[in-house]
Motif scaffolding. Structure first.
Motif, PDB file in Angstrom:
ATOM      1  N   ASN A   1       0.813  -1.210   0.000  1.00  0.00           N
ATOM      2  CA  ASN A   1       0.000   0.000   0.000  1.00  0.00           C
ATOM      3  C   ASN A   1       0.850   1.265   0.000  1.00  0.00           C
ATOM      4  OD1 ASN A   1      -2.761  -1.179   0.241  1.00  0.00           O
ATOM      5  ND2 ASN A   1      -1.886  -2.042   2.113  1.00  0.00           N
ATOM      6  N   THR A   2       2.123   1.117  -0.317  1.00  0.00           N
ATOM      7  CA  THR A   2       3.068   2.228  -0.329  1.00  0.00           C
ATOM      8  C   THR A   2       3.433   2.591  -1.762  1.00  0.00           C
ATOM      9  OG1 THR A   2       4.004   1.638   1.829  1.00  0.00           O
ATOM     10  CG2 THR A   2       5.406   2.918   0.346  1.00  0.00           C
ATOM     11  N   HIS A   3       3.576   3.882  -2.013  1.00  0.00           N
ATOM     12  CA  HIS A   3       3.963   4.336  -3.344  1.00  0.00           C
ATOM     13  C   HIS A   3       5.428   4.759  -3.413  1.00  0.00           C
ATOM     14  CE1 HIS A   3      -0.478   5.309  -2.969  1.00  0.00           C
ATOM     15  NE2 HIS A   3      -0.410   4.299  -3.814  1.00  0.00           N
ATOM     16  N   VAL A   4       5.957   5.244  -2.293  1.00  0.00           N
ATOM     17  CA  VAL A   4       7.358   5.682  -2.238  1.00  0.00           C
ATOM     18  C   VAL A   4       7.909   5.335  -0.859  1.00  0.00           C
ATOM     19  CG1 VAL A   4       8.966   7.631  -2.377  1.00  0.00           C
ATOM     20  CG2 VAL A   4       6.913   7.608  -3.822  1.00  0.00           C
ATOM     21  N   LEU A   5       9.140   4.833  -0.821  1.00  0.00           N
ATOM     22  CA  LEU A   5       9.863   4.662   0.439  1.00  0.00           C
ATOM     23  C   LEU A   5      10.809   5.845   0.598  1.00  0.00           C
ATOM     24  CD1 LEU A   5      10.695   2.568   2.812  1.00  0.00           C
ATOM     25  CD2 LEU A   5      12.730   2.270   1.414  1.00  0.00           C
ATOM     26  N   ILE A   6      10.819   6.448   1.779  1.00  0.00           N
ATOM     27  CA  ILE A   6      11.757   7.538   2.038  1.00  0.00           C
ATOM     28  C   ILE A   6      12.713   7.109   3.146  1.00  0.00           C
ATOM     29  CG2 ILE A   6      10.246   8.732   3.711  1.00  0.00           C
ATOM     30  CD1 ILE A   6      11.333  11.385   2.372  1.00  0.00           C
ATOM     31  N   HIS A   7      14.002   7.318   2.900  1.00  0.00           N
ATOM     32  CA  HIS A   7      15.030   6.809   3.816  1.00  0.00           C
ATOM     33  C   HIS A   7      16.141   7.866   3.945  1.00  0.00           C
ATOM     34  CE1 HIS A   7      16.837   3.505   6.017  1.00  0.00           C
ATOM     35  NE2 HIS A   7      17.984   3.711   5.406  1.00  0.00           N
ATOM     36  N   PRO A   8      15.884   8.930   4.731  1.00  0.00           N
ATOM     37  CA  PRO A   8      16.852  10.031   4.844  1.00  0.00           C
ATOM     38  C   PRO A   8      17.924   9.793   5.902  1.00  0.00           C
ATOM     39  CG  PRO A   8      14.858  10.579   6.034  1.00  0.00           C
ATOM     40  CD  PRO A   8      14.636   9.202   5.464  1.00  0.00           C
ATOM     41  N   THR A   9      18.451   8.592   5.947  1.00  0.00           N
ATOM     42  CA  THR A   9      19.384   8.186   6.995  1.00  0.00           C
ATOM     43  C   THR A   9      20.656   9.019   7.004  1.00  0.00           C
ATOM     44  OG1 THR A   9      20.603   6.291   7.878  1.00  0.00           O
ATOM     45  CG2 THR A   9      20.380   6.415   5.488  1.00  0.00           C
ATOM     46  N   HIS A  10      21.227   9.158   8.193  1.00  0.00           N
ATOM     47  CA  HIS A  10      22.498   9.870   8.349  1.00  0.00           C
ATOM     48  C   HIS A  10      23.687   8.916   8.351  1.00  0.00           C
ATOM     49  CE1 HIS A  10      20.585  13.668  10.401  1.00  0.00           C
ATOM     50  NE2 HIS A  10      19.996  13.334   9.263  1.00  0.00           N
ATOM     51  N   ARG A  11      23.475   7.700   8.863  1.00  0.00           N
ATOM     52  CA  ARG A  11      24.550   6.711   8.930  1.00  0.00           C
ATOM     53  C   ARG A  11      23.961   5.339   8.651  1.00  0.00           C
ATOM     54  NH1 ARG A  11      25.082   9.145  13.723  1.00  0.00           N
ATOM     55  NH2 ARG A  11      24.826   7.235  14.931  1.00  0.00           N
ATOM     56  N   ASP A  12      24.440   4.697   7.619  1.00  0.00           N
ATOM     57  CA  ASP A  12      23.982   3.357   7.262  1.00  0.00           C
ATOM     58  C   ASP A  12      25.025   2.688   6.384  1.00  0.00           C
ATOM     59  OD1 ASP A  12      21.657   2.005   8.111  1.00  0.00           O
ATOM     60  OD2 ASP A  12      20.384   3.512   7.163  1.00  0.00           O
ATOM     61  N   CYS A  13      25.269   1.418   6.625  1.00  0.00           N
ATOM     62  CA  CYS A  13      26.143   0.649   5.732  1.00  0.00           C
ATOM     63  C   CYS A  13      25.395   0.298   4.459  1.00  0.00           C
ATOM     64  CB  CYS A  13      26.597  -0.634   6.417  1.00  0.00           C
ATOM     65  SG  CYS A  13      27.458  -0.360   7.960  1.00  0.00           S
ATOM     66  N   SER A  14      24.164  -0.107   4.629  1.00  0.00           N
ATOM     67  CA  SER A  14      23.299  -0.448   3.521  1.00  0.00           C
ATOM     68  C   SER A  14      21.879  -0.285   4.043  1.00  0.00           C
ATOM     69  CB  SER A  14      23.556  -1.880   3.036  1.00  0.00           C
ATOM     70  OG  SER A  14      22.880  -2.132   1.829  1.00  0.00           O
ATOM     71  N   ALA A  15      20.880  -0.730   3.299  1.00  0.00           N
ATOM     72  CA  ALA A  15      19.497  -0.572   3.756  1.00  0.00           C
ATOM     73  C   ALA A  15      18.657  -1.664   3.137  1.00  0.00           C
ATOM     74  CB  ALA A  15      18.968   0.810   3.381  1.00  0.00           C
ATOM     75  N   ILE A  16      18.426  -2.734   3.897  1.00  0.00           N
ATOM     76  CA  ILE A  16      17.644  -3.836   3.354  1.00  0.00           C
ATOM     77  C   ILE A  16      16.238  -3.385   3.008  1.00  0.00           C
ATOM     78  CG2 ILE A  16      16.971  -4.663   5.637  1.00  0.00           C
ATOM     79  CD1 ILE A  16      16.943  -7.488   4.484  1.00  0.00           C
ATOM     80  N   VAL A  17      15.720  -2.377   3.728  1.00  0.00           N
ATOM     81  CA  VAL A  17      14.363  -1.916   3.438  1.00  0.00           C
ATOM     82  C   VAL A  17      14.265  -1.337   2.029  1.00  0.00           C
ATOM     83  CG1 VAL A  17      14.671   0.422   4.381  1.00  0.00           C
ATOM     84  CG2 VAL A  17      12.398  -0.635   4.388  1.00  0.00           C
ATOM     85  N   VAL A  18      15.346  -0.773   1.516  1.00  0.00           N
ATOM     86  CA  VAL A  18      15.343  -0.275   0.134  1.00  0.00           C
ATOM     87  C   VAL A  18      15.205  -1.439  -0.839  1.00  0.00           C
ATOM     88  CG1 VAL A  18      16.733   0.885  -1.635  1.00  0.00           C
ATOM     89  CG2 VAL A  18      16.626   1.830   0.675  1.00  0.00           C
ATOM     90  N   ALA A  19      15.918  -2.534  -0.565  1.00  0.00           N
ATOM     91  CA  ALA A  19      15.805  -3.725  -1.408  1.00  0.00           C
ATOM     92  C   ALA A  19      14.411  -4.335  -1.298  1.00  0.00           C
ATOM     93  CB  ALA A  19      16.866  -4.750  -1.015  1.00  0.00           C
ATOM     94  N   GLU A  20      13.848  -4.330  -0.100  1.00  0.00           N
ATOM     95  CA  GLU A  20      12.503  -4.871   0.090  1.00  0.00           C
ATOM     96  C   GLU A  20      11.468  -4.028  -0.646  1.00  0.00           C
ATOM     97  OE1 GLU A  20      12.981  -6.992   4.467  1.00  0.00           O
ATOM     98  OE2 GLU A  20      12.476  -4.863   4.350  1.00  0.00           O
ATOM     99  N   ALA A  21      11.626  -2.713  -0.582  1.00  0.00           N
ATOM    100  CA  ALA A  21      10.703  -1.831  -1.297  1.00  0.00           C
ATOM    101  C   ALA A  21      10.794  -2.067  -2.798  1.00  0.00           C
ATOM    102  CB  ALA A  21      11.013  -0.372  -0.959  1.00  0.00           C
TER     103      ALA A  21
END
Length: 376
Positions: free
Chosen positions: A255-275
């Motif tokens: 039910n999502t149209h866009v994922l927003i991930h304004p992280t300051h520190r991250d090695c990677s982001a599995i949620v981006v791959a899931e989206a």
């Protein structure tokens, strides 16, 4: 096929990645492999040196290196090492108990970053040079390093001196492509999802300001996070609290149209791959290995950390241009199916193990076939 022990951390996103690999093992019917989820105990985590990656307000006495604590607790698994042809361990701490085993079983260490990158790029100023050197020794003792990003793999090669032929990049495993996909919305308000347990580090505070000042006019913001304060002060915002991963990908992402991930520190982001697997484009910070998960302008947008105008304009562009939104979602899913499908990730890891073991056997045969030097 070699018999492999998958020894995977339960910390942060590794629990989810491990679950996907375990599912792929079962799907392939590779019953000779064994999967173990393992991390330091709660007490152990209080006694170890943090990488500087997390915020932690509780009692913390940094006495031991994580490698030491995990090694203490992993004795029961270490005693079984001779049962396996190889061990795939994620991350470095999980590999530490096994790298110098007396049976010569090769260890394949899976990483998302290095201690040097934590220190230089994430501000972990307390990380000592001795700790970085110890990590270098662990890399040297490992048969192969499997990194989830080129960002971390390049550091292993360029700054730890590991030969490139002993380092591979295998992206994280997402949910299977058979999971639900978001429905295209030709008009109306956007449903935008934020997922981040560590609210401040993931850029949640920035996002609330953007939503309050501008984004609320055309988007509904859904927040999956442990934070609960000031929930009623942000317009058109739904606070879901902490939500199990399975609910995120089966109920929220469709039910999502866009994922927003304004992280300051991250090695990677599995949620981006899931989206992406759900056909949802992402607008995310260009930090760590995240830039490798998004093809800027094709499967989403990349922004500099804290770039208010870029984040806002990127989401607004997708609100106004629904064809772009549809195309980005389609491209994101196609790309995710190629590189994040759990069976694809699992098979690639097994190929690396098999290739490395075959090379070891070949070298062993060559050594056995060398003529002895003549007596003087």
């Amino acid at each position: 096929m070699p018999k492999i022990l998958f020894f995977i951390s339960t910390g942060l996103g590794w629990r989810t990645v491990g679950q996907r690999i375990r599912d792929a093992i079962q799907l392939q019917g590779d019953n000779q492999h064994e999967f173990v989820s393992f991390s330091a105990s709660r007490l152990g985590r209080r006694l170890i040196w943090h990488t500087g990656y997390h915020t932690d307000d509780g009692l913390h006495i940094p006495i031991f290196d994580p490698y030491t604590v995990v090694s203490w607790q992993a004795n029961k698994f270490r005693s079984r090492i001779r049962e396996f042809d190889a061990i795939v361990a994620a991350t470095q701490a999980q590999a530490a108990p096994f790298v110098r085993n007396p049976h010569g079983v090769p260890i394949f260490t899976v990483i998302d970053s290095t201690r040097r990158l934590y220190k230089t790029e994430f501000g972990g100023s307390h990380i000592r040079d001795a700790a970085i050197a110890r990590e270098g020794t662990l890399f040297q003792d490992s048969e192969h390093i499997i990194s989830i990003s080129k960002w971390a793999a390049n550091d292993v090669v360029n700054h730890y001196g590991i030969s490139p032929d002993r380092v591979s990049v295998v992206p994280v495993a997402s949910q299977p492509s058979s999971y639900p996909v978001t429905a295209f919305q030709p008009e109306g308000r956007l449903n935008v999802l934020f997922v981040g347990g560590d609210f401040e580090r993931k850029g949640g505070t920035d996002l609330l300001e953007w939503q309050t000042s501008h984004l609320h006019r055309f988007m509904n913001l859904h927040l999956v996070t442990e934070r609960s304060a000031q929930r009623s002060e942000v317009p058109n915002t739904t606070w879901h609290g902490p939500v199990p991963n399975e609910k995120v990908i089966r109920e929220l992402l469709p039910n999502t149209h866009v994922l927003i991930h304004p992280t300051h520190r991250d090695c990677s982001a599995i949620v981006v791959a899931e989206a992406a697997m759900a056909g949802v484009p992402s607008v995310a910070s260009r930090v760590g290995g995240i830039s490798e998960l998004i093809e800027d302008g094709v499967t989403g947008y990349l922004c500099q950390i804290g770039d208010r105008q870029r984040f806002i304009s990127s989401v607004e562009n997708l609100f106004k241009d629904r064809n772009k939104l549809r195309d980005m979602g389609r491209e994101a899913r196609l790309r995710a199916c190629r590189i994040h499908e759990p069976t694809v990730v699992y098979k690639e890891i097994v190929k690396i193990v098999e290739r490395s073991l075959a090379s070891r056997r070949k070298v062993g045969r060559m050594r056995l076939g060398q003529p002895r030097p003549l007596a003087g």
